[in-house]
Design a protein around this motif. Structure first.
Motif, short mmCIF file in Angstrom:
data_model
loop_
_atom_site.label_atom_id
_atom_site.label_comp_id
_atom_site.label_asym_id
_atom_site.label_seq_id
_atom_site.Cartn_x
_atom_site.Cartn_y
_atom_site.Cartn_z
N GLY A 1 0.84 -1.05 -0.12
CA GLY A 1 -0.02 0.11 -0.06
C GLY A 1 0.69 1.19 -0.03
N SER A 2 2.01 1.14 -0.14
CA SER A 2 3.12 2.16 -0.09
C SER A 2 3.02 3.01 -1.31
CB SER A 2 4.48 1.98 0.52
OG SER A 2 4.42 1.42 2.00
N LEU A 3 3.32 4.34 -1.10
CA LEU A 3 3.36 5.12 -2.58
C LEU A 3 4.91 5.86 -2.37
CD1 LEU A 3 -0.42 6.87 -2.45
CD2 LEU A 3 0.64 5.31 -4.22
N PRO A 4 5.42 6.12 -3.66
CA PRO A 4 6.41 7.00 -3.71
C PRO A 4 6.33 8.18 -2.92
CG PRO A 4 6.47 5.97 -5.61
CD PRO A 4 5.08 5.77 -5.06
N GLU A 5 7.49 8.74 -2.28
CA GLU A 5 7.68 9.99 -1.72
C GLU A 5 8.79 10.69 -1.92
OE1 GLU A 5 6.21 10.32 2.54
OE2 GLU A 5 6.18 7.99 2.16
N ASP A 6 8.70 11.90 -2.45
CA ASP A 6 10.02 12.90 -2.41
C ASP A 6 10.04 13.63 -1.27
OD1 ASP A 6 10.39 11.85 -5.07
OD2 ASP A 6 9.76 13.83 -6.05
N MET A 7 11.18 13.70 -0.58
CA MET A 7 11.26 14.18 0.82
C MET A 7 12.98 14.48 0.93
SD MET A 7 11.79 10.89 3.50
CE MET A 7 9.93 10.67 3.02
N PRO A 8 13.01 15.55 1.89
CA PRO A 8 14.49 16.00 1.88
C PRO A 8 15.13 14.69 2.71
CG PRO A 8 13.14 17.57 3.00
CD PRO A 8 12.05 16.49 2.56
N ILE A 9 16.51 14.72 2.51
CA ILE A 9 17.28 13.40 2.83
C ILE A 9 17.28 13.41 4.59
CG2 ILE A 9 19.42 14.30 3.02
CD1 ILE A 9 20.32 11.75 1.66
#
Length: 358
Positions: free
Chosen positions: A186-194
């Protein structure tokens, strides 16, 4: 269960799993999900008794386990927020008092954790693998490795069900931004600060002690091969088209196309997997035992090694990359595996009786 110690000539083992008060009250071999194992043990003259564990009844469980010759354990490392910390201490105490335990917690800490991927990276199943022993080392070393080598997979040392496993890549040229995808369904890709990724992973250094970092395998969509072992011998295979660490389709993570395929079980003689079987039995398992300091009699009565397809070799054949070993709770299993478990248990019981007899 009668907790009075039985005569040494009787072969009795406990099959230990986690459950609540209702499960303890109603537990029988016939209604257990391990009924096939109960039946296989009975066929070789070994009596098996169900024992249901919870931290609230640990003293009662200890008494039950001390009344048998051996204990077969099926308990996940993490279940509904509970770890095996208290159970492992109990099992060590039981094993020190006489009954043999499979898998023993100390054996699990050697082979059933993600750190084994680093310790055995020199074997034929290895790949580009690194270990971070602290949050500071992770922060210092991971960014440059990610930039230099492409997508990576981070794994907490102890876990199951995809918990604490992340694919990490650089999505754009934006400085300090990473794209992550958790392996849980159920997880989705996420863009985030490292920095956010570092914060998410920092708790892993508590329970597990380290984080393992492997190169992402591009052939992941070809599926995963689960090689089931009983002791040092292959007991069967399972092949599954997995979806963990693969971005879901536009319809979302609940769409049919985002669901993993069924695990197709095969016996140990299945033709497509004989090269893998030879490597496991003749090379990789013996070398793993030597590397980790495990004797054959201490190998779990049932464990599995999960492989992804690696790059094809010079002749176009498949190679295999180990992605984890499961030694805490290996189930379901191929139809041929219960008989293999029963044979291994019978052998271990006879060996233990000889040791006691001097």
């Amino acid at each position: 269960m009668d907790t009075e110690r039985h005569p040494s000539s009787r072969n009795i083992v406990a099959i230990l799993s986690r459950g609540d008060a209702v499960a303890r009250r109603d537990a029988t071999p016939q209604n257990s999900r391990f009924v096939c194992v109960f039946e296989a043990l009975a066929a070789v003259g070994v009596e098996a008794r169900p024992v249901i564990y919870d931290e609230s009844v640990s003293d009662t469980v200890r008494d039950q386990l001390l009344s048998v010759d051996g204990v077969l354990v099926w308990v996940d490392p993490i279940h509904q927020g509970k770890t095996r910390a208290e159970l492992d201490a109990l099992l060590r105490d039981v094993a020190a008092r006489g009954p043999w335990v499979s898998a023993h917690p100390d054996v699990i800490l050697k082979m059933g954790v993600k750190e084994v991927l680093y310790q055995t990276r020199h074997l034929g199943w290895g790949t580009d693998t690194h270990r971070y022993d602290s949050a500071a080392a992770f922060r210092a070393e991971f960014p440059s490795r990610l930039k230099a080598s492409g997508p990576r997979v981070l794994k907490q040392n102890r876990g199951n069900g995809g918990q604490g496993i992340w694919k990490v890549e650089l999505p754009t040229s934006a400085d300090g931004i990473v794209r992550v995808l958790h392996a849980q369904r159920g997880s989705l890709p996420e863009d985030m600060p490292i920095e956010n990724l570092f914060a998410r992973c920092e708790p892993y250094f508590g329970w597990g002690g380290c984080i393992i970092d492997q190169a992402y395998q591009p052939r992941l969509p070809d599926g995963m091969i689960r090689c089931y072992m009983s002791g040092a011998k292959v007991a069967g295979f399972g092949h599954q088209l997995i979806k963990a660490l693969i971005p879901p389709p536009p319809e979302g993570p609940d769409a049919p196309a985002a669901q993993p395929g069924p695990r197709i079980m095969h016996g140990p003689d299945a033709p497509p997997f004989q090269a893998l079987r030879r490597s496991m039995e003749n090379e990789w398992t013996p070398r793993m035992m030597e590397t980790l300091g495990i004797d054959e009699g201490s190998l779990p009565v049932i464990w599995d090694a999960d492989f992804l397809y690696g790059p094809r070799n010079a002749t176009g054949g498949d190679t295999y990359v180990l992605c984890e070993i499961n030694a805490s709770s290996c189930f379901p299993i191929p139809d041929e595996a219960p008989a293999a478990i029963a044979r291994t248990v019978k052998h271990r019981l006879r060996r233990a009786q000889k040791v006691r007899a001097g």
